[in-house]
Design an enzyme around this catalytic site. Structure first.
Site, mmCIF file in Angstrom:
data_model
loop_
_atom_site.group_PDB
_atom_site.id
_atom_site.type_symbol
_atom_site.label_atom_id
_atom_site.label_comp_id
_atom_site.label_asym_id
_atom_site.label_seq_id
_atom_site.Cartn_x
_atom_site.Cartn_y
_atom_site.Cartn_z
ATOM 1 N N TYR A 1 0.450 -13.123 5.613
ATOM 2 C CA TYR A 1 -0.885 -13.242 5.027
ATOM 3 C C TYR A 1 -1.720 -14.302 5.718
ATOM 4 O O TYR A 1 -2.860 -14.057 6.071
ATOM 5 C CB TYR A 1 -0.784 -13.526 3.516
ATOM 6 N N ASN B 163 6.365 -10.265 5.933
ATOM 7 C CA ASN B 163 5.135 -10.240 5.141
ATOM 8 C C ASN B 163 4.266 -11.365 5.664
ATOM 9 O O ASN B 163 4.645 -12.538 5.568
ATOM 10 C CB ASN B 163 5.420 -10.473 3.657
ATOM 11 N N HIS C 115 12.513 -6.886 -5.851
ATOM 12 C CA HIS C 115 11.202 -7.521 -5.648
ATOM 13 C C HIS C 115 10.861 -8.333 -6.907
ATOM 14 O O HIS C 115 9.920 -8.010 -7.634
ATOM 15 C CB HIS C 115 10.156 -6.443 -5.349
ATOM 16 N N GLU D 164 10.771 -11.493 0.040
ATOM 17 C CA GLU D 164 10.280 -12.873 -0.016
ATOM 18 C C GLU D 164 11.125 -13.806 -0.882
ATOM 19 O O GLU D 164 10.632 -14.334 -1.899
ATOM 20 C CB GLU D 164 8.825 -12.901 -0.510
ATOM 21 N N ARG E 188 6.519 2.175 0.737
ATOM 22 C CA ARG E 188 7.482 1.139 0.352
ATOM 23 C C ARG E 188 7.285 0.826 -1.128
ATOM 24 O O ARG E 188 6.195 0.409 -1.533
ATOM 25 C CB ARG E 188 7.245 -0.114 1.217
ATOM 26 N N GLU F 221 4.465 -6.161 4.843
ATOM 27 C CA GLU F 221 3.248 -6.440 4.068
ATOM 28 C C GLU F 221 2.253 -7.191 4.935
ATOM 29 O O GLU F 221 2.626 -8.085 5.707
ATOM 30 C CB GLU F 221 3.515 -7.335 2.850
HETATM 31 C C1 NOJ Z 1 3.620 -10.755 -1.409
HETATM 32 C C2 NOJ Z 1 4.409 -10.082 -2.480
HETATM 33 O O1 NOJ Z 1 5.549 -9.463 -1.934
HETATM 34 C C3 NOJ Z 1 3.612 -9.094 -3.299
HETATM 35 O O2 NOJ Z 1 4.329 -8.825 -4.448
HETATM 36 C C4 NOJ Z 1 2.241 -9.669 -3.572
HETATM 37 O O3 NOJ Z 1 1.524 -8.897 -4.474
HETATM 38 C C5 NOJ Z 1 1.506 -9.789 -2.263
HETATM 39 N N1 NOJ Z 1 2.208 -10.720 -1.428
HETATM 40 C C6 NOJ Z 1 0.074 -10.270 -2.377
HETATM 41 O O4 NOJ Z 1 0.062 -11.585 -2.809
#
Ligand code: NOJ
Length: 488
Positions: A336, A334, A147, A192, A103, A393
């Protein structure tokens, strides 16, 4: 070996134990993914390409932020990891890693230096070369159209605040489909939008021309009125998303197209009713505000009312029907970390405060909480009628404790644990009926991490930013084995 989480330790013990038992699957995996599961890894143009003034590329807002305003500790993406010149070397590394899909995103200003109008053929050539090299190495390209590196020329005309932005974006998307659509079958319209338009744009804008006190506790705690003003921009972006999807299909392409959202479960910090209510508000701001228009063609009324208290949204009649008629083929997630929120009378952000990361090992993007991924996917599956999901992600970095290069090696045990813990969660979602198609680790390479510049490393492959030397981390070996075994 240290593991960051209690469940990481348990999982590790359990896997080591069960792998030896005869009940383990034929390939000795404890966790096995479906046969056609897409294993991938991700990057984005501004974070890796460099070559910021080469071959006719135009200026993006991130070029401006970093070169003119010192937004990222003086770091810029001018060179980044120089993938523009090193894509062959990088693709050879990706091939060794074994990923099925890479990607990456397009630099809009490399293709259209002014954002609209004249096409830069050298930009088309670069992405053609990248795509062809990937295909020659049996890696499928998955393109993120946008992006965050918005063309400066369009920002100067009001950017997403201008309703013309819908057509600017659609024309750019059409150029990309017609240039690359014959070889690319996975398209992500946006990455995002919440972080781009609700966090970074106002936060950075405010650093350049301050109009409100910087959030003292957490960058996400922007003032209500500031967020409300951004809301119309997010609507234009969602319209652009729908229009690009409509265009893709009307051109007759048969691949899959969808949007990627950053999603986080939001938990109340205490059992109080007030904290619970506030957690629903923050959930609405971060998650429902984007999930609902993308998957249902509507905005959550509670959050719309909060925003419209400060600024009326510019939604035209017919817009919502258009969103509904042009929804994606999948939703990209995505993930985290979750957020935990509690009441704070001083807070200008809807009266709530985001709690600090409780983990012993602090990941750059917050708490490591693998169950959050399972929860999110189950929730989307049940609330939004079982859509196809791709984890576009997921990844972590923990700083020097986990990421130091010694004698040509990086022993990043915490990253490996993070990866495996989240894959356990992903597999659990699949076992519970979630239509999860693939997983992309963020990131293949250490790269430019926005406001953190080069300080935060998320890569499977270490990059020495001074020499551009690439070094395989332990996590790259771990991911390679996972892909080979389709599990672990
Ligand atoms: C989300 C973002 O899409 C990406 O650009 C970023 O580097 C990562 N998270 C890590 O923070």
């Amino acid at each position: 070996m240290k593991y960051p989480l209690i469940n990481g330790v348990l999982a590790f013990v359990l896997f080591s134990f069960t792998a030896a038992l005869p009940i383990a699957s034929a390939n000795n995996n404890t966790v096995t993914f479906p046969a056609n599961f897409t294993w991938g890894s991700a990057t984005a143009s501004y974070q890796v390409e460099g070559a910021y003034q080469e071959d006719g590329k135009g200026v993006s807002v991130w070029d401006t932020y970093t070169n003119q305003h010192n937004i990222s500790n003086g770091d810029t993406g001018n060179v980044a990891i120089d993938q523009y010149h090193r894509y062959k070397e990088d693709i050879a590394l990706l091939k060794k890693l074994g990923i099925k899909s890479y990607r990456f995103s397009l630099s809009w200003a490399r293709l259209l230096p002014e954002g609209t109008g004249k096409v830069n053929q050298a930009g088309i050539d670069y992405y053609n070369n990248l795509i062809n090299e990937l295909l020659a190495n049996d890696i499928k390209p998955a393109i993120t159209l946008f992006h965050w590196d918005y063309p400066q020329a369009l920002a100067n005309q009001g950017g997403w605040g201008n309703r013309k932005s819908i057509d600017w974006y659609t024309n750019f998307a059409k150029l990309a489909f017609q240039s690359f659509g014959n070889r690319v079958d996975t398209w992500i319209t946006f990455n995002e939008p919440y972080i781009d338009l609700m966090i970074f744009e106002p936060l950075i804008g405010n650093r350049i021309h301050p109009t409100f006190p910087a959030p003292p506790n957490h960058p996400f705690e922007l003032p209500n009125a500031v967020m409300a003003k951004q809301a119309t921009k997010t609507h234009h972006l969602m319209m652009a998303n729908a229009k690009a999807i409509q265009t893709y299909r009307s051109l007759g392409y048969k691949g899959q197209i969808g949007i990627t959202l950053n999603l986080s479960p939001v938990y109340a910090a205490t059992a109080s009713t007030q904290d619970f209510k506030l957690s629903k508000i923050e959930d609405g701001i971060m998650n429902r505000w984007f999930l609902d228009p993308a998957l249902r063609g509507a905005y959550p009324e509670d959050i719309k009312a909060l925003y419209e208290h400060y600024a009326p949204m510019k939604i035209k009649s017919g817009d919502l029907a258009f969103l509904k008629a042009n929804r994606g083929d999948f939703i990209g997630i995505n993930y985290y970390s979750p957020l935990r929120v509690g009441a704070d009378a001083q807070s200008v952000h809807f009266g709530l405060k985001i709690q600090p990361n409780p983990n012993q090992w602090k990941a750059y993007n917050g708490e490591s909480y693998p169950d959050g991924l399972y929860e999110l996917m189950r929730r989307i599956d049940t609330t939004y009628n079982h859509p196809a999901i791709i984890v576009t992600e997921n990844g972590a970095g923990y700083g020097t404790a986990d990421d130091t290069l010694v004698d040509g090696q990086v022993h990043d045990a915490l990253r490996i644990a993070y990866l495996k813990d989240h894959l356990v969660s992903a597999k659990k979602a699949i076992d519970n009926g979630v239509n999860l198609k693939g997983y992309y680790y963020w990131s293949a390479f250490d790269n430019f991490e926005w406001l953190s510049g080069y300080k935060a490393r998320f890569g499977l492959i270490h990059v020495d930013f001074a020499t551009q030397q690439r070094t395989w981390k332990d996590s790259a070996t771990a991911y390679q084995q996972i892909i080979t075994n389709n599990g672990f």
